[in-house]
Scaffold this motif. Structure first.
Motif, short mmCIF file in Angstrom:
data_model
loop_
_atom_site.label_atom_id
_atom_site.label_comp_id
_atom_site.label_asym_id
_atom_site.label_seq_id
_atom_site.Cartn_x
_atom_site.Cartn_y
_atom_site.Cartn_z
N HIS A 27 -6.71 -3.20 -3.06
CA HIS A 27 -5.35 -3.51 -3.46
C HIS A 27 -4.68 -2.28 -4.04
CE1 HIS A 27 -3.28 -4.35 -7.38
NE2 HIS A 27 -2.40 -4.83 -6.53
N ALA A 28 -5.45 -1.44 -4.73
CA ALA A 28 -4.93 -0.21 -5.29
C ALA A 28 -5.89 0.90 -4.89
CB ALA A 28 -4.86 -0.31 -6.81
N TYR A 29 -5.38 2.12 -4.77
CA TYR A 29 -6.25 3.18 -4.28
C TYR A 29 -5.92 4.47 -5.01
CZ TYR A 29 -2.01 4.08 -1.56
OH TYR A 29 -0.72 4.32 -1.19
N PRO A 30 -6.84 5.44 -4.98
CA PRO A 30 -6.59 6.70 -5.67
C PRO A 30 -5.37 7.41 -5.08
CG PRO A 30 -8.87 6.52 -4.97
CD PRO A 30 -8.15 5.39 -4.35
N PRO A 31 -4.59 8.07 -5.93
CA PRO A 31 -3.31 8.63 -5.48
C PRO A 31 -3.44 9.67 -4.36
CG PRO A 31 -3.77 9.18 -7.79
CD PRO A 31 -4.80 8.21 -7.37
N GLN A 32 -4.59 10.32 -4.23
CA GLN A 32 -4.66 11.34 -3.20
C GLN A 32 -4.50 10.77 -1.78
OE1 GLN A 32 -7.26 10.62 -5.25
NE2 GLN A 32 -9.24 10.85 -4.24
N LEU B 106 0.81 -1.22 0.00
CA LEU B 106 0.00 0.00 0.00
C LEU B 106 0.84 1.27 0.00
CD1 LEU B 106 -2.83 -1.14 2.42
CD2 LEU B 106 -2.98 -0.79 -0.02
N VAL B 107 2.15 1.12 -0.08
CA VAL B 107 2.98 2.32 -0.16
C VAL B 107 2.71 3.03 -1.48
CG1 VAL B 107 5.36 3.09 -0.42
CG2 VAL B 107 4.74 1.53 1.40
N GLU B 108 2.41 2.28 -2.50
CA GLU B 108 2.13 2.91 -3.79
C GLU B 108 0.68 2.70 -4.19
OE1 GLU B 108 4.83 1.99 -6.89
OE2 GLU B 108 6.54 2.64 -5.66
N PRO B 109 0.09 3.74 -4.77
CA PRO B 109 -1.34 3.67 -5.09
C PRO B 109 -1.70 2.50 -5.99
CG PRO B 109 -0.50 5.89 -5.46
CD PRO B 109 0.68 5.05 -5.09
N ASP B 110 -0.80 2.12 -6.89
CA ASP B 110 -1.15 1.02 -7.79
C ASP B 110 -0.85 -0.34 -7.20
OD1 ASP B 110 -1.81 2.93 -9.58
OD2 ASP B 110 0.18 2.94 -10.51
N GLY B 111 -0.35 -0.36 -5.99
CA GLY B 111 0.03 -1.64 -5.41
C GLY B 111 1.47 -1.93 -5.75
N ALA B 112 2.35 -1.82 -4.75
CA ALA B 112 3.77 -1.89 -5.06
C ALA B 112 4.29 -3.31 -5.15
CB ALA B 112 4.56 -1.13 -3.99
N LEU B 113 3.61 -4.24 -4.51
CA LEU B 113 4.23 -5.53 -4.30
C LEU B 113 3.41 -6.68 -4.86
CD1 LEU B 113 6.57 -7.00 -2.81
CD2 LEU B 113 5.08 -7.10 -0.83
N ILE C 98 -25.17 19.38 -4.42
CA ILE C 98 -25.25 20.84 -4.37
C ILE C 98 -24.11 21.54 -5.10
CG2 ILE C 98 -26.67 21.08 -2.31
CD1 ILE C 98 -24.16 21.24 -0.67
N LYS C 99 -23.04 20.85 -5.38
CA LYS C 99 -21.88 21.53 -5.95
C LYS C 99 -21.45 20.81 -7.23
CE LYS C 99 -18.99 22.80 -2.36
NZ LYS C 99 -17.83 22.36 -1.62
N PRO C 100 -21.44 21.51 -8.37
CA PRO C 100 -20.97 20.85 -9.59
C PRO C 100 -19.53 20.38 -9.43
CG PRO C 100 -21.98 22.95 -10.10
CD PRO C 100 -21.83 22.90 -8.62
N GLY C 101 -19.20 19.31 -10.08
CA GLY C 101 -17.84 18.78 -9.99
C GLY C 101 -17.83 17.28 -10.21
N ASP C 102 -16.64 16.72 -10.23
CA ASP C 102 -16.51 15.26 -10.37
C ASP C 102 -16.15 14.68 -9.01
OD1 ASP C 102 -16.73 16.01 -12.93
OD2 ASP C 102 -14.79 15.26 -13.61
N TYR C 103 -16.88 13.67 -8.60
CA TYR C 103 -16.62 13.08 -7.29
C TYR C 103 -16.41 11.58 -7.45
CZ TYR C 103 -18.56 17.55 -6.05
OH TYR C 103 -18.78 18.89 -5.98
N PRO C 104 -15.44 11.05 -6.71
CA PRO C 104 -15.18 9.61 -6.86
C PRO C 104 -16.32 8.76 -6.33
CG PRO C 104 -13.55 10.66 -5.40
CD PRO C 104 -14.50 11.71 -5.82
N LEU C 105 -16.48 7.64 -6.99
CA LEU C 105 -17.47 6.64 -6.59
C LEU C 105 -16.70 5.35 -6.34
CD1 LEU C 105 -20.11 4.86 -6.79
CD2 LEU C 105 -19.85 5.02 -9.25
#
Ligand code: HEA
Ligand code: HEA
Ligand code: CUA
Ligand SMILES: [Cu+2]
Lengths: 551, 219, 320
Positions: free
Chosen positions: A460-465, A64-71, C170-177
């Protein structure tokens, strides 16, 4: 008490007639019916299982260190968290305190020579080992990708992994839990020594009693539910898969009917351990003993009625949601009582900060934080966004790792001199305890934030934020792993080179401290004296001074 | 009492963790009750599953029940009731050291248990012929086929677990019979037999619940 | 790093978010207060009563009042939180009467969306601001869960059952699902976007993606091609109930009970016709469970709703 059982003529070096030297040879261990030896067998086994679960945790955290799954690939990751959950819950945490410390101490604390059914006790261990090795072999060879919760219909019709075999393994292990619980209940009822009345029992014994009730009444439900999953997979007919006319929520109800009480199987023993340690190092009787007893029993009973709080967004009816929510809040009340009473026990004490005390104080803090996050989950409105996110992961690691594992290690340190007859390096022990506390928070606090921000679990993978917080968590996990490693080293060293401990190195009260360390096969050389419980305000029978009222 | 305790202990009849035979007996008996509580929850899951599925498709369950063979069910119930009676006599007579009678009663109990299993086996094979054997050969049609299938799924799950208990019971009771015959269980030491009796009663009681739920509801 | 850096990851994009956040922050504050209180007291005791420091160490005998206090006070606090949480929960469970319905079918590992106007999308959901949206969801295989953190909504999506969820963006934009119920191999990839648009932009989007046939008319077509009209049509020879205006009607069943014909009932009538037989009819209707996808069933339901004379709330979004 029973003169015939005292074996004479032991070498001078060892403390006389310890249960270790009573007999020797591998066979004398593998066929032993001595609760103390079985406790040690359990301790070795669950330590191995813990390391396996821990390695799985490490793999996940690295991934989980990397968003795409490092391992790991997605498939391996899914198998890894299932492995981690299954091993940690059923093969480490549930047996941890009861089967080791409980097995060792329960008979001694009530002045008995052994558990009521020693052979059954040995059989429990064998069932545990067989179930454990079998399950782990299946998990390693083929793997199972359902998560430890085995939700249907995924587990019955869609997963093409070894679900049946693993269910069989957990089923078998379940019987080991049941038999341990049965043994404890009967022993507490029937084998207390004369004068050891119910309200003179140490809270650790009460905790073992309460947890045994849950083990005996909840575990069969799990066993049968898992076997129904197995049958459903074999027969392609069943009561859980909607495509076959079944009801998938029925499985969730049955699973959580067991698994929620099971989380109290994990925490009640920890509460018992901490309730021994804090009075000892505060040199003061526990605050509100009776309330503590009622709280333990209350938690174990109400614990059977709150399972639905795991299903608030599963499509359960609003009425059920309401009922399960309010009961979940109610069950937090006895936990609150306990936290406040532990704190109050410190008041007007004579406190010292040996390693077990550090673990115990750490437990109180982390359990409180974990429990409070449980309260947020128990509020249905908040559970909607938080369910199945890392907030839940953080919640239960706080109570299970921050709570129970801390208490387990505290208990191991506290009773180590009794069990092994030797002292360990206090400085290292304190260092490890403190490092563990920080490493733990470092690992799991970021997960609360992640969960609130919406990162789902079992990803397993998560959004980069989410990367920054995940990296923090993984960094913390490496500190935590190090902190777990240190005790292995200095405790191992103490086994061979530690100073002799003497009967009562902490100046504690309780029958276990009135017998040699390590205890003889029969537990006592002479009949112990029953004092009132936590009698730190009077001298102990072995000559420890009373903790006076003034400085 | 104490003298006899020492003697019993020397003969290995009182384990070292107990003070005397009375304590040992009470402990063992308490233990089996706790075990029975476990068993109740074990079967409880199946009963709960039955209840939920029956509420979802009551018609299907009634139809499914009509496919069972009530004669077999009734005879099996009678057999188990009878066996409970014989075991009760055995438990009560052992105090008087009626070795032969008790051994005979236990043998009868075990045989009745075996008869139960055999009858059930016959029943299963009839069901197989009628294509009711869920997971192996199930072919029912009509509007409630699914409900019938679920009914038979639970029927097999419950009766198989129950038969497994009967099988264990037969072995236990048989062993008790041998021990009594050999004089290992006698008036002075009856604990194992008492426990076995309690277990056998549980097996019986479970059938008392299964019988109406499986055989009677549809008629 | 500043905490602001984190919190912008979780915008308040629905009417749901603010009241929920209020409860959340209140609970965080409350727990922090209690936790800090306990920590401070612990710390003070540890300093004051550490060994070797002179202090009064007499223990009072009377502990009951204290114990009762700290039993009762948390209990009351908990009940307060419970009631508050329940009101929010009740609100989240009851979509307003004027909500627009959009249909969602989940399958391993994608989200299929059907708008009443016939527009279809995969893994994205376009919604307008200011309009309450009700999602009617079902799954084709295992359990999934529909989660939009920015809206603070989540609901498991079950096979053979409809679950619903509602929100007003309430707010335009793209939100993750996200899918938040573990559903197998690509569970972590089963996500997408909710795209919130101003109503005018949304109307344009609907137009651009118009397929020419609304969901209801797709359903009507299916009703003919799949053979339903052969039995249920006005001049069918088979004795089968007339389905015009069935939605929301009270139906008398053979076993004497009555049900209201909602989505679930109609779905089951098609997929598991034997489950509930209408009084006065023979159980001859075949099951269509292998024949129709969940999406097609939703289209038929939309059609059957549209046949109801005199618009009914849930029917509003269905443009005939
Ligand atoms: C040791 C194990 C353990 C313990 C003790 C607990 C304790 C509690 N748990 Fe937890 N829980 C788990 C292990 C545990 N849990 C696990 C493993 C899961 C996830 C399983 C999975 O899905 O994989 C889970 C999931 C879980 C959920 C479901 C979340 C979800 O999936 O959506 C919920 C919801 O209600 C919940 C609630 C609670 C509550 C109310 C308590 C209470 O008992 C806590 C009581 C304690 C306190 C409250 C702290 C002390 C109190 C005070 C100091 C009082 C003062 C406080 C105030 C006035 C605010 N837990
Ligand atoms: C019951 C006890 C228990 C314990 C003790 C732990 C301990 C840990 N857990 Fe676990 N966890 C669960 C129970 C537990 N967990 C459960 C039930 C789940 C849910 C599973 C599911 O979803 O089905 C879960 C899920 C879970 C997840 C979520 C996975 C996901 O949803 O995608 C994560 C992620 O960080 C995690 C991390 C950790 C970490 C870092 C530890 C650390 O505390 C572990 C640290 C220990 C070690 C690392 C081993 C000891 C160290 C050594 C022997 C040194 C050698 C090792 C190295 C050099 C690395 N756990
Ligand atoms: Cu779909 Cu997870
Ligand atoms: Cu729970």
């Amino acid at each position: 008490m029973n003169a015939t059982a005292i074996t004479p003529d032991l070498p001078e070096l060892e403390p006389p007639r310890s249960f270790y030297t009573h007999k020797s040879g591998l066979g004398s261990w593998l066929l032993t019916t001595d609760h103390k030896r079985i406790a040690i067998l359990y301790a070795i086994t669950i330590t191995l299982f813990f390391i396996m679960g821990g390695v799985a945790a490490a793999m996940m955290r690295i991934n989980l260190v990397e968003p795409d799954g490092a391992l790991l690939s997605a498939e391996t990751y899914n198998k890894t968290f299932t492995f981690h959950g299954v091993v940690m819950v059923w093969f480490f945490l549930i047996p941890s305190i009861p089967a080791t410390l409980g097995n060792f101490l329960l008979p001694i604390m009530i002045g008995a020579r052994d558990l009521a059914f020693p052979r059954l006790n040995l059989m429990s261990w064998y069932l545990f080992v067989i179930g454990g090795c079998f399950t782990i072999a299946c998990l390693l060879l083929g793997g199972v990708d359902t998560g430890w919760t085995f939700y249907t219909p995924f587990s019955t019709m869609f997963s093409n992994t070894n679900v049946i075999l693993v269910a069989v393994g957990v089923f078998v292990t379940g019987f080991s839990t049941i038999l341990t619980g049965l043994n404890f209940i009967v022993t507490t009822h029937k084998l207390r020594m004369p004068g050891m009345t119910w309200f003179k029992l140490p809270l650790f014994v009460w905790a073992m009693y309460a947890v045994s009730l849950v083990m005996v009444l909840a575990t069969p439900v799990l066993a049968m539910t898992l076997s129904l999953i197995g049958l459903e997979r074999i027969a392609h007919v069943g009561i859980f898969d909607p495509a076959l006319g079944g009801d998938p929520l029925l499985f969730q109800h049955m699973f959580w009917f067991y698994s929620h009480p099971a989380v109290y199987i994990m925490i009640l023993p920890a509460m018992g351990v901490v309730s021994e340690i804090i009075p000892c190092f505060a040199r003061r009787k526990i605050f509100g003993y009776r309330f503590m007893v009622y709280a333990l029993v209350g938690i174990s009973v109400i614990g059977f009625l709150v399972w639905g709080h795991h299903m608030f967004v599963a499509g359960m009816s609003p009425t059920a949601t309401l009922v399960f929510s309010i009961l979940s809040f109610i069950i937090a009340v006895p936990s609150a009582i306990k936290v406040f009473n532990w704190t109050a026990t410190l008041r007007r004490g004579r406190i010292t900060f040996e390693a077990p005390m550090l673990y115990a104080l750490g437990f109180v803090g982390l359990f409180m934080i974990g429990g409070m996050s449980g309260l947020m989950l128990a509020a249905p409105a908040l559970d909607i966004p938080l369910h199945a996110t890392y907030f839940v992961i953080a919640h239960f690691h706080y109570v299970m790792v921050g709570g129970t594992v801390m208490a387990y290690l505290g208990g191991i340190h506290y009773w180590w001199p009794k069990i092994t007859g030797r002292l360990y390096s206090e400085a290292w022990a304190r260092f490890a305890a403190i490092l563990m506390f920080f490493g733990f928070n470092f690992t799991f606090f970021p997960q609360y934030v992640l969960g609130y921000l919406g990162m789902p679990r079992r990803y397993h993978a998560y959004p980069p934020q989410f990367q920054l917080l995940n990296v923090l968590s993984s960094a913390g996990a490496s500190i935590l792993a190090l902190a777990y490693l240190i005790p292995v080293i200095y405790l191992g060293w103490s086994l061979f080179h530690g100073a002799r401990a003497g009967n009562n190195p902490w100046g504690a009260r309780g029958l276990e401290w009135q017998t040699p360390s390590p205890p003889p096969k029969q537990n006592f050389l002479e009949r112990p004296v029953v004092q009132k419980v936590y009698a730190y305000d009077e001298p102990s029978p072995d000559g420890q001074p009373a903790s006076g009222a003034t400085a | 009492m104490n003298g006899s305790t020492a003697e019993l202990r020397a003969r290995g009849l009182v384990a070292e963790q107990f003070d005397d035979a009375a304590q040992q007996h009470a402990t063992a008996q308490f233990g089996i009750w706790v075990f029975l509580a476990t068993e109740v929850l074990f079967f409880g899951v199946l009963f709960a599953g039955y209840a939920v599925c029956r509420v979802r498709d009551p018609e299907g369950f009634l139809l499914g029940s009509q496919h069972t063979e009530i004669l077999f069910g009734a005879v099996e119930a009678a057999i188990l009731l009878l066996s409970s009676a014989t075991v009760t006599f055995a438990v009560n007579l052992i105090r008087f050291d009626e070795r032969r009678v008790v051994a005979a009663l236990l043998a009868t109990t075990a045989l009745l248990g075996i008869a139960f299993l055999v009858l059930h086996g016959v029943e299963y094979s009839h069901e197989h012929d009628e294509h009711l054997m869920v997971g192996v050969d199930f072919a029912q049609h009509g509007p409630h086929a699914r409900g019938i299938e679920l009914f038979f799924f639970l029927y097999y799950a419950m009766t198989l677990y129950h038969s497994l208990h009967v099988l264990v019971g037969v072995c236990v009771i048989g062993t008790m019979g041998v021990l009594v015959w050999r004089g290992r269980i006698r008036g002075e030491y009856t604990t194992p037999l008492v426990l076995a009796g309690l277990y056998w009663h549980l097996v019986d009681i479970v059938w008392i619940f299964l019988f109406p739920l499986m055989y009677l509801i549809g008629r | 790093m500043s905490s602001g850096g984190f919190w912008h990851l979780l915008p308040n994009a629905s009417t749901n978010a603010k009241p929920l956040d209020e409860l959340w922050w209140t609970m965080v504050g409350l727990c922090a207060l209690v936790a800090i209180g306990v920590f401070v007291v612990m710390f003070v005791f540890c300093i004051r009563y550490r060994k070797g420091r002179p202090a009064d160490r007499h223990l009072s005998k009377e502990t009951l009042p204290v114990e009762l206090t700290w039993t009762a006070v948390p209990f009351l606090i908990f009940m307060g939180v419970f009631v508050w949480s329940l009101t929010l929960y009740a609100r989240s469970r009851t979509p307003p009467a004027n909500a627009e319905t959009i249909y969602v079918v989940a399958k391993q590992w994608m989200w299929k969306i059907q708008h009443p106007g016939g527009q279809r999308e995969i893994d994205t959901l376009h919604v307008p601001t200011g309009v309450p949206i009700r999602l009617m969801m079902t799954s084709q295989d295992v359990i999934h869960s529909f989660f939009v953190p920015a809206f603070r909504v989540k609901q498991d999506v079950l096979p053979d059952r409809y679950t619903q969820l509602w929100f007003t963006a309430i707010k335009p934009g793209d939100y993750p699902l996200y899918c938040t119920q573990y559903c197998g191999l690509d569970h972590s990839k089963m996500g997408g976007q909710v795209i919130v648009m101003r109503p005018d932009a949304y109307a344009r989007w609907l137009d651009e993606n118009n397929t020419g046939t609304s969901l209801a008319s797709q359903g009507a077509a299916l009703f003919r091609t799949k053979g339903c009209s052969g039995c249920h049509g006005a001049n069918a020879s088979v004795h089968a109930p007339d389905l015009d205006g069935i939605y929301g009607r009270v139906v008398h069943l053979q076993d004497g009970s009555t049900v209201t014909a909602d989505d679930r009932y109609i779905h089951d009538s098609i997929m598991l016709p034997d489950k509930q037989i209408v009084a006065g009819y023979a159980p001859i209707m075949p099951s269509f469970s292998g024949e129709l996808t969940e999406g097609q069933v939703l289209a038929i339901i939309a059609y059957l709703k549209s046949t109801k004379p005199g618009a009914q709330p849930a029917h509003k979004g269905t443009k005939q």
